[in-house]
Motif scaffolding. Structure first.
Motif, PDB file in Angstrom:
ATOM      1  N   ILE A 128      -9.747  -4.928   4.540  1.00  0.00           N
ATOM      2  CA  ILE A 128      -9.868  -6.327   5.180  1.00  0.00           C
ATOM      3  C   ILE A 128     -11.095  -6.970   5.323  1.00  0.00           C
ATOM      4  CG2 ILE A 128      -9.069  -7.679   7.305  1.00  0.00           C
ATOM      5  CD1 ILE A 128      -7.389  -5.407   8.333  1.00  0.00           C
ATOM      6  N   VAL A 129     -11.185  -8.099   4.461  1.00  0.00           N
ATOM      7  CA  VAL A 129     -12.488  -9.093   4.563  1.00  0.00           C
ATOM      8  C   VAL A 129     -12.309 -10.221   5.325  1.00  0.00           C
ATOM      9  CG1 VAL A 129     -14.144 -10.092   3.117  1.00  0.00           C
ATOM     10  CG2 VAL A 129     -13.225  -7.991   2.136  1.00  0.00           C
ATOM     11  N   ARG A 130     -13.342 -10.539   6.464  1.00  0.00           N
ATOM     12  CA  ARG A 130     -12.900 -11.629   7.427  1.00  0.00           C
ATOM     13  C   ARG A 130     -13.828 -12.478   7.043  1.00  0.00           C
ATOM     14  NH1 ARG A 130      -8.712 -10.320  10.663  1.00  0.00           N
ATOM     15  NH2 ARG A 130      -8.168  -8.189  11.039  1.00  0.00           N
TER      16      ARG A 130
ATOM     17  N   VAL B 282       0.734  -1.357   0.056  1.00  0.00           N
ATOM     18  CA  VAL B 282       0.008  -0.229  -0.049  1.00  0.00           C
ATOM     19  C   VAL B 282       0.936   1.271   0.061  1.00  0.00           C
ATOM     20  CG1 VAL B 282      -1.534   1.388   1.393  1.00  0.00           C
ATOM     21  CG2 VAL B 282      -2.078  -1.031   1.090  1.00  0.00           C
ATOM     22  N   ARG B 283       1.876   1.254   0.602  1.00  0.00           N
ATOM     23  CA  ARG B 283       2.738   2.493   0.883  1.00  0.00           C
ATOM     24  C   ARG B 283       3.557   2.741  -0.480  1.00  0.00           C
ATOM     25  NH1 ARG B 283       3.508   0.966   6.525  1.00  0.00           N
ATOM     26  NH2 ARG B 283       5.252  -0.504   5.988  1.00  0.00           N
ATOM     27  N   ILE B 284       3.787   1.589  -1.263  1.00  0.00           N
ATOM     28  CA  ILE B 284       4.401   1.904  -2.633  1.00  0.00           C
ATOM     29  C   ILE B 284       3.343   2.303  -3.558  1.00  0.00           C
ATOM     30  CG2 ILE B 284       5.562   0.532  -4.435  1.00  0.00           C
ATOM     31  CD1 ILE B 284       6.694  -1.260  -2.242  1.00  0.00           C
ATOM     32  N   GLY B 285       2.050   2.158  -3.413  1.00  0.00           N
ATOM     33  CA  GLY B 285       0.834   2.793  -4.131  1.00  0.00           C
ATOM     34  C   GLY B 285      -0.020   1.840  -4.576  1.00  0.00           C
ATOM     35  N   HIS B 286       0.084   0.737  -4.124  1.00  0.00           N
ATOM     36  CA  HIS B 286      -0.856  -0.541  -4.805  1.00  0.00           C
ATOM     37  C   HIS B 286      -2.009  -0.461  -4.035  1.00  0.00           C
ATOM     38  CE1 HIS B 286       2.252  -1.879  -7.270  1.00  0.00           C
ATOM     39  NE2 HIS B 286       3.234  -2.084  -6.371  1.00  0.00           N
ATOM     40  N   ASP B 287      -3.061  -1.093  -4.538  1.00  0.00           N
ATOM     41  CA  ASP B 287      -4.400  -1.205  -3.912  1.00  0.00           C
ATOM     42  C   ASP B 287      -4.692  -2.752  -3.447  1.00  0.00           C
ATOM     43  OD1 ASP B 287      -7.262  -1.895  -3.529  1.00  0.00           O
ATOM     44  OD2 ASP B 287      -7.648  -0.019  -4.559  1.00  0.00           O
ATOM     45  N   VAL B 288      -4.709  -2.859  -2.053  1.00  0.00           N
ATOM     46  CA  VAL B 288      -4.791  -4.328  -1.539  1.00  0.00           C
ATOM     47  C   VAL B 288      -5.623  -4.438  -0.563  1.00  0.00           C
ATOM     48  CG1 VAL B 288      -3.198  -5.719   0.185  1.00  0.00           C
ATOM     49  CG2 VAL B 288      -2.084  -3.772  -1.331  1.00  0.00           C
ATOM     50  N   THR B 289      -6.488  -5.567  -0.919  1.00  0.00           N
ATOM     51  CA  THR B 289      -7.658  -6.137  -0.093  1.00  0.00           C
ATOM     52  C   THR B 289      -6.792  -7.436   0.506  1.00  0.00           C
ATOM     53  OG1 THR B 289      -9.348  -5.239  -1.522  1.00  0.00           O
ATOM     54  CG2 THR B 289      -9.847  -6.920  -0.368  1.00  0.00           C
ATOM     55  N   VAL B 290      -7.210  -7.834   1.482  1.00  0.00           N
ATOM     56  CA  VAL B 290      -6.896  -9.040   2.464  1.00  0.00           C
ATOM     57  C   VAL B 290      -8.123  -9.822   2.564  1.00  0.00           C
ATOM     58  CG1 VAL B 290      -5.818 -10.368   4.211  1.00  0.00           C
ATOM     59  CG2 VAL B 290      -4.753  -8.162   3.235  1.00  0.00           C
ATOM     60  N   LEU B 291      -8.275 -11.075   2.075  1.00  0.00           N
ATOM     61  CA  LEU B 291      -8.991 -12.066   2.649  1.00  0.00           C
ATOM     62  C   LEU B 291      -8.778 -12.892   3.707  1.00  0.00           C
ATOM     63  CD1 LEU B 291     -12.194 -13.232   2.298  1.00  0.00           C
ATOM     64  CD2 LEU B 291     -11.222 -14.713   0.291  1.00  0.00           C
TER      65      LEU B 291
ATOM     66  N   THR C  31      -4.764 -21.605   0.542  1.00  0.00           N
ATOM     67  CA  THR C  31      -4.458 -21.271  -0.694  1.00  0.00           C
ATOM     68  C   THR C  31      -5.697 -21.460  -1.754  1.00  0.00           C
ATOM     69  OG1 THR C  31      -2.140 -21.306  -0.587  1.00  0.00           O
ATOM     70  CG2 THR C  31      -3.059 -21.354  -2.673  1.00  0.00           C
ATOM     71  N   SER C  32      -6.516 -22.540  -1.259  1.00  0.00           N
ATOM     72  CA  SER C  32      -7.727 -22.939  -2.127  1.00  0.00           C
ATOM     73  C   SER C  32      -8.516 -21.884  -2.648  1.00  0.00           C
ATOM     74  CB  SER C  32      -8.497 -24.097  -1.368  1.00  0.00           C
ATOM     75  OG  SER C  32      -7.477 -25.102  -1.147  1.00  0.00           O
ATOM     76  N   PRO C  33      -8.882 -20.960  -1.748  1.00  0.00           N
ATOM     77  CA  PRO C  33      -9.768 -19.622  -2.067  1.00  0.00           C
ATOM     78  C   PRO C  33      -9.323 -18.865  -3.047  1.00  0.00           C
ATOM     79  CG  PRO C  33      -9.914 -19.935   0.214  1.00  0.00           C
ATOM     80  CD  PRO C  33      -8.869 -20.783  -0.261  1.00  0.00           C
ATOM     81  N   ALA C  34      -8.001 -18.754  -3.060  1.00  0.00           N
ATOM     82  CA  ALA C  34      -7.516 -17.950  -4.149  1.00  0.00           C
ATOM     83  C   ALA C  34      -7.120 -18.667  -5.583  1.00  0.00           C
ATOM     84  CB  ALA C  34      -5.687 -17.743  -3.716  1.00  0.00           C
ATOM     85  N   LEU C  35      -7.067 -19.773  -5.517  1.00  0.00           N
ATOM     86  CA  LEU C  35      -7.348 -20.560  -6.659  1.00  0.00           C
ATOM     87  C   LEU C  35      -8.517 -20.559  -7.315  1.00  0.00           C
ATOM     88  CD1 LEU C  35      -4.965 -23.664  -5.789  1.00  0.00           C
ATOM     89  CD2 LEU C  35      -4.291 -21.921  -7.419  1.00  0.00           C
ATOM     90  N   LYS C  36      -9.644 -20.692  -6.295  1.00  0.00           N
ATOM     91  CA  LYS C  36     -11.047 -20.550  -6.888  1.00  0.00           C
ATOM     92  C   LYS C  36     -11.268 -19.177  -7.333  1.00  0.00           C
ATOM     93  CE  LYS C  36     -15.758 -21.905  -5.429  1.00  0.00           C
ATOM     94  NZ  LYS C  36     -16.528 -22.561  -4.498  1.00  0.00           N
TER      95      LYS C  36
ATOM     96  N   TYR D 178     -15.121 -21.354   4.169  1.00  0.00           N
ATOM     97  CA  TYR D 178     -16.119 -20.221   4.256  1.00  0.00           C
ATOM     98  C   TYR D 178     -15.362 -19.141   3.239  1.00  0.00           C
ATOM     99  CZ  TYR D 178     -18.602 -21.688   8.275  1.00  0.00           C
ATOM    100  OH  TYR D 178     -19.164 -22.950   8.973  1.00  0.00           O
ATOM    101  N   ALA D 179     -13.917 -19.096   3.085  1.00  0.00           N
ATOM    102  CA  ALA D 179     -13.537 -18.030   2.130  1.00  0.00           C
ATOM    103  C   ALA D 179     -13.565 -18.315   0.776  1.00  0.00           C
ATOM    104  CB  ALA D 179     -11.937 -18.122   2.491  1.00  0.00           C
ATOM    105  N   SER D 180     -13.973 -19.649   0.364  1.00  0.00           N
ATOM    106  CA  SER D 180     -14.188 -19.932  -0.995  1.00  0.00           C
ATOM    107  C   SER D 180     -15.638 -19.455  -1.262  1.00  0.00           C
ATOM    108  CB  SER D 180     -13.996 -21.641  -1.101  1.00  0.00           C
ATOM    109  OG  SER D 180     -12.734 -21.870  -1.282  1.00  0.00           O
ATOM    110  N   LYS D 181     -16.541 -19.460  -0.067  1.00  0.00           N
ATOM    111  CA  LYS D 181     -17.794 -18.926  -0.449  1.00  0.00           C
ATOM    112  C   LYS D 181     -17.731 -17.510  -0.449  1.00  0.00           C
ATOM    113  CE  LYS D 181     -20.668 -22.745   2.074  1.00  0.00           C
ATOM    114  NZ  LYS D 181     -21.705 -22.603   2.999  1.00  0.00           N
ATOM    115  N   LYS D 182     -16.909 -16.770   0.255  1.00  0.00           N
ATOM    116  CA  LYS D 182     -17.000 -15.258   0.112  1.00  0.00           C
ATOM    117  C   LYS D 182     -16.389 -14.731  -1.239  1.00  0.00           C
ATOM    118  CE  LYS D 182     -17.525 -11.615   2.060  1.00  0.00           C
ATOM    119  NZ  LYS D 182     -18.751 -11.087   2.434  1.00  0.00           N
ATOM    120  N   ILE D 183     -15.405 -15.541  -1.880  1.00  0.00           N
ATOM    121  CA  ILE D 183     -14.887 -15.122  -3.168  1.00  0.00           C
ATOM    122  C   ILE D 183     -15.933 -14.964  -4.157  1.00  0.00           C
ATOM    123  CG2 ILE D 183     -12.486 -15.798  -2.675  1.00  0.00           C
ATOM    124  CD1 ILE D 183     -14.443 -17.702  -5.318  1.00  0.00           C
TER     125      ILE D 183
END
Length: 395
Positions: free
Chosen positions: A64-66, A25-34, A115-120, A89-94
């Motif tokens: 941040i999305v929890r 974020v400090r470098i200038g990127h837009d970041v969301t964390v699941l 890592t499974s939700p990231a792949l989904k 639950y994260a795989s449902k949220k994505i």
């Protein structure tokens, strides 16, 4: 870049992914964390995150999305419920997340299923996934007492192979992990690169001066589980309990904490001080106590292929290291000439190494340790590689 980070653990839990996300974020990127609900290392969900509270937050510019998660509770049943609840639950949220992220970054600290939700998400949105592997699966299961010939181990070997093989690129924290992963079924063609860990910003930015008190103070700092074999330190301290030149400091908590304290009590040690879990903000002052830092792991095959992240922290603060540790980390200490090492669980060997310590020599080794850190392992080096890898996949 617009980056989606998927990691079960995040602030206020003490994991380096928080520092990585905030730096992006400090470098200038837009970041969301699941991520999941904070429960590490205690094992129970923090009160401020129960009953659907704080499911959406923003901290230091990171969105941040929890999602729901079952706490670890430090027993094997809840450990596996914890392992599977987040990816479920994260795989449902994505499905409800926007599909306009440029790339997905998965910080895999353990379990690999996080890592499974990231792949989904990547499959749905046709984006690519970069994994940073910090804990080797399925090998890490051996730390929890799972046998390599068991059905559980064989099952998670298939799960691990499937997840590794579906990542577009993998960065690993220890060189030896490359050959291990490539040897798994279906992973021979994985794009894998070595990228060692770094120390959190607070340790790079603080000037450390050891407190002089006429005693050589030895400190272990970090998670205290069975895998960390902190009992090796306590047994070494027992051999030196009548030598007033040495004092041992144990900072941290975990599943084996009470056992370690109990052992020190049974051995009637007055040369060991326990601090419990401390916030990262307090660690610079605590580190000033130490003349030398300790690193230990149990004598298992997975441990011999591991370099704990605390190594880079120890180096960043200019501390020499003594290890009772085998394999990769033993070689890391000796090759970088940042301290001394014996084999894992060798408490007699550890005591012998401590007996040969001299304060003047420790200061010289500490200065070298810091120089090597900035030459090879600094945050700038790490972040440059992460950004380079993310940009390559986003293009």
């Amino acid at each position: 870049m617009k980056i989606l980070i998927v990691c079960q653990h995040y602030w206020p839990e003490p994991f380096r992914i928080t520092d990585i996300a905030e730096n992006l974020v400090r470098i200038g990127h837009d970041v969301t964390v699941l991520c999941g609900l904070p429960n590490y290392p205690g094992g129970y969900i923090l009160n401020e995150y129960k009953k659907r509270k704080n499911r959406f937050q923003e901290h230091n510019g990171v969105k941040i999305v929890r999602v729901k998660e079952i706490g670890r509770r430090n027993n094997i049943l809840f450990r596996f419920l914890n392992y599977w609840s987040f990816p479920h639950y994260a795989s449902k949220k994505i499905k409800s997340l926007n599909d306009d992220y440029d790339v997905v970054y998965s910080q895999m600290s353990s379990p690999i299923m996080m890592t499974s939700p990231a792949l989904k998400y990547a499959k749905i949105s046709k984006k690519k996934v970069l994994m940073y592997e910090m804990d080797l699966w399925p090998e890490s299961l051996l730390a929890g007492g799972i046998k390599s010939k068991s059905l559980i181990y064989k099952h998670y070997k298939k799960v691990s192979s499937n997840i590794y093989s579906r990542c577009d690129s993998i960065l690993v924290s220890t060189k030896e992990h490359i050959d291990y992963i490539k040897a798994l079924p279906g992973c021979g063609k994985c794009d894998i690169t070595y990228l060692p860990q770094y120390a959190d910003s607070i340790f790079e930015e603080t000037h450390f001066e050891t407190i002089e008190n006429g005693v050589i103070d030895l400190m272990f700092a970090g998670n205290i589980g069975k895998a960390q074999s902190v009992q090796t330190i306590i047994k070494a301290a027992s051999l030196l309990k009548n030598d007033s030149r040495f004092m041992f400091h144990i900072v941290g908590s975990g599943s084996d904490f009470e056992n370690v304290k109990g052992l020190a009590k049974d051995l009637e040690l007055n040369n060991v001080i326990f601090y419990g879990q401390k916030p990262v903000e307090e660690m610079p002052n605590i580190y000033r106590i130490a003349d030398v830092m300790l690193v230990t792991l149990e004598n298992k095959s997975y441990a011999s292929m591991t370099i704990p992240g605390k190594m880079q922290t120890y180096m960043a603060v200019g501390k020499p290291v003594i290890g009772a540790i085998s394999g990769s980390c033993n070689a890391f200490i000796k090759d970088n000439e940042i301290g001394f090492a014996c084999e894992a669980e060798d408490y007699q060997g550890l005591a012998d190494l401590i007996l040969m310590l001299k304060e003047t020599e420790l200061r010289k080794i500490g200065l070298r340790s810091k120089e090597i850190y900035y030459e090879k392992y600094s945050k700038n080096i790490f972040m440059k590689k992460i950004i380079e890898s993310l940009k390559k996949l986003s293009d």
